[in-house]
Design an enzyme around this catalytic site. Structure first.
Site, PDB file in Angstrom:
ATOM      1  N   ASP A  75      11.905  28.110  24.175  1.00 58.65           N
ATOM      2  CA  ASP A  75      13.280  27.988  24.691  1.00 58.65           C
ATOM      3  C   ASP A  75      14.278  27.790  23.552  1.00 58.65           C
ATOM      4  O   ASP A  75      15.255  28.515  23.421  1.00 58.65           O
ATOM      5  CB  ASP A  75      13.393  26.775  25.632  1.00 58.65           C
TER       6      ASP A  75
ATOM      7  N   THR B 132      10.153  29.168  32.872  1.00 58.49           N
ATOM      8  CA  THR B 132       9.381  28.375  31.912  1.00 58.49           C
ATOM      9  C   THR B 132       8.000  28.017  32.451  1.00 58.49           C
ATOM     10  O   THR B 132       7.022  28.015  31.714  1.00 58.49           O
ATOM     11  CB  THR B 132      10.156  27.085  31.538  1.00 58.49           C
TER      12      THR B 132
END
Length: 381
Positions: free
Chosen positions: A52, A149
């Site tokens: 990320d 995610t």
């Protein structure tokens, strides 16, 4: 010329998303082979990874280098609060190493690597530059560095999403789908990959087949798909990209519905009831992330619906890139009232009527909009 408008921005966006996909692929392999040292829990308890922050830093740095820091404004998911804490020192070290490793390969994608290794200060600056709040005027990029995610940490589907918005309108979108194979029949390969590591050399899809990047420019009437590049190959623009179109299926009984995997922020029961009332018969395809938009744009599915649970607000980075790609591939995306999504209100899709419905064509879309109006009063939303 009008047709050349945003041509450089689109080319750069595609190139940087390719870099980000390669970065994510390397991090995901390490994550699945070792432990979850690379995963941290954010304040909202969702998992966040080295990928990320590394993708956000990498894309921010590259866009700033190419267009000039003063000309680049980015709305993005991550901020530096989490990664700046003392207890996150090892995470920051991982991010710094991952960004430098990825930028070292920039020339492979037709981009310039930094002259010297970037330090933690420069990495944090790149992440923190992504502090735009969007709005109705000006030009800004919208980035979701790793959309899905949970899918990422499980070795499943996820996406890197980058869009450009000008005066509240999405003008281009790029969607990197590192685990979404170019050939649909290879889709199951990734679910089995880590259980069959020993035999993987015999069953791995051929070079260029593992993942893809989709992109589109608003108003062009065209959406494109490229293979991710593999091995020592260089990215050529436009890399033998091929046009993609939505499915021509308009019979609900033959249509495939994409659903979010996460139950936390979507109402599966209402969606299921709606699908039944319209006449859908096939099992839904539950997939993490904006890969759902890719599936519709490529013709692998026909419908994506999301009805958020009360209190959840849809964020622009979860939809901007996917919406423009589906629309340019011939699909329709609106809220549940049939209105276009409004990306001009800041970081959230304010004024959203109940939910989001994306379809491969007008006929299916109209049936679902009608079904929403018929079912809504009896729903539990």
């Amino acid at each position: 010329m009008e047709e050349d408008k945003y041509a450089k921005e689109l080319e750069v966006a595609v190139r940087v998303v390719h870099v980000a996909c390669a970065l994510c692929g390397r991090v995901q392999e390490r994550l699945l082979e070792t432990s979850n040292d690379h995963v941290l829990s954010k304040d909202d308890d969702s998992p966040v990874t080295v990928a990320d922050f590394s993708v956000q830093a990498t894309i921010s740095w590259l866009l700033s280098e190419i267009f000039g820091v003063q000309n680049v404004s980015i709305v993005a998911e991550e901020d530096i609060q989490t990664i700046s804490k003392d207890e996150s020192a090892s995470l920051l070290d991982n991010v710094v190493n991952t960004v430098n490793e990825s930028l070292a390969f920039a020339s492979k994608y037709g981009l310039q690597s930094p002259e010297t290794t970037l330090g933690s200060t420069e990495i944090l600056e790149a992440i923190s530059r992504c502090n735009s709040t969007g709005g109705p005027s000006g030009r800004y990029w919208v980035l979701d560095p790793v959309d899905g995610t949970l899918g990422f940490v499980r070795g499943d589907q996820y996406a890197v999403a980058l869009a450009l918005i000008e005066d509240g309108k999405v003008v281009l979108g790029v969607l990197g789908c590192p685990n979404y194979p170019v050939k649909t029949e290879w889709l199951n390969y990734h679910y089995q990959h880590h259980q069959t590591m020993a035999q993987s050399s015999q069953i791995t899809p051929d070079t260029g087949g593992k993942g893809c990047v989709l992109y589109a420019k608003s108003g062009s009437g065209e959406a494109w798909l490229q293979s991710l590049i593999d091995g020592e190959k260089m990215l050529e623009w436009p890399n033998r990209a091929r046009l993609i179109r939505v499915s021509s299926i308009d019979d609900p009984a033959l249509a495939t519905l994409c659903e979010p995997v996460e139950r936390a922020n979507s109402n599966h029961s209402f969606t299921a009831g709606l699908a039944h009332s319209v006449g859908l018969r096939k099992q839904p395809l539950r997939v993490h992330s904006m890969v759902k938009y890719a599936a519709i744009a490529r013709g692998d599915a026909e419908i994506f619906m999301k009805f958020a649970k009360c209190g959840y607000k849809e964020k622009i980075w979860d939809h901007a890139a996917g919406v423009v790609i589906v629309e340019e591939a011939g699909g329709v995306v609106t809220d549940a009232g049939g209105r276009p999504l409004d990306f001009s209100k800041g970081m959230y899709l304010e004024g959203l009527d109940r939910g989001i419905i994306a379809c491969s064509g007008v006929t299916l879309h109209e049936k679902f909009i009608a079904a929403v109006y018929a079912s809504w009063d009896s729903s539990n939303l």
